[in-house]
Design a protein around this motif. Structure first.
Motif, mmCIF file in Angstrom:
data_model
loop_
_atom_site.group_PDB
_atom_site.id
_atom_site.type_symbol
_atom_site.label_atom_id
_atom_site.label_comp_id
_atom_site.label_asym_id
_atom_site.label_seq_id
_atom_site.Cartn_x
_atom_site.Cartn_y
_atom_site.Cartn_z
ATOM 1 N N HIS A 47 -9.991 -25.659 55.937
ATOM 2 C CA HIS A 47 -10.720 -25.508 54.683
ATOM 3 C C HIS A 47 -12.159 -26.004 54.832
ATOM 4 O O HIS A 47 -13.104 -25.379 54.349
ATOM 5 C CB HIS A 47 -9.998 -26.261 53.572
ATOM 6 N N TRP A 51 -16.471 -24.094 54.684
ATOM 7 C CA TRP A 51 -17.595 -24.501 53.857
ATOM 8 C C TRP A 51 -18.886 -24.271 54.630
ATOM 9 O O TRP A 51 -19.115 -24.848 55.679
ATOM 10 C CB TRP A 51 -17.476 -25.972 53.491
ATOM 11 N N ALA A 72 -12.799 -31.665 49.005
ATOM 12 C CA ALA A 72 -12.404 -30.496 49.797
ATOM 13 C C ALA A 72 -10.960 -30.584 50.272
ATOM 14 O O ALA A 72 -10.322 -29.562 50.520
ATOM 15 C CB ALA A 72 -13.320 -30.349 51.001
#
Length: 74
Positions: A47, A51, A72
């Motif tokens: 994940h 970003w 996050a």
């Protein structure tokens, strides 16, 4: 924590099934615990890699970086 390929290192790894045998119930439960923790961490890392700001470098205040990472990684 690491996958079974890292056995023999200082990393925590799941137990491999012995030749011609089976794992005990405790070993199976331990392996499941290790695997679930590892998968959560790997999802968080994946994940973070998505970003754009982290891929290009974080340009915010360093004091706020831990908060950004906690957001996050739910």
């Amino acid at each position: 924590m690491a996958d079974p390929a890292y056995q023999g290192t200082h990393a925590i790894t799941p137990r491999k099934k012995p030749r011609g045998g089976e794992l005990s119930v405790g070993d199976k439960a331990n392996n499941m615990s290790i695997s679930s923790t590892r998968s959560a961490v790997e999802r968080c890392i994946a994940h973070l890699k998505n970003w754009k700001m982290l891929a290009n470098g974080y340009r915010g205040r360093l004091t706020e970086l831990p908060t950004v990472i906690r957001i996050a990684c739910p």
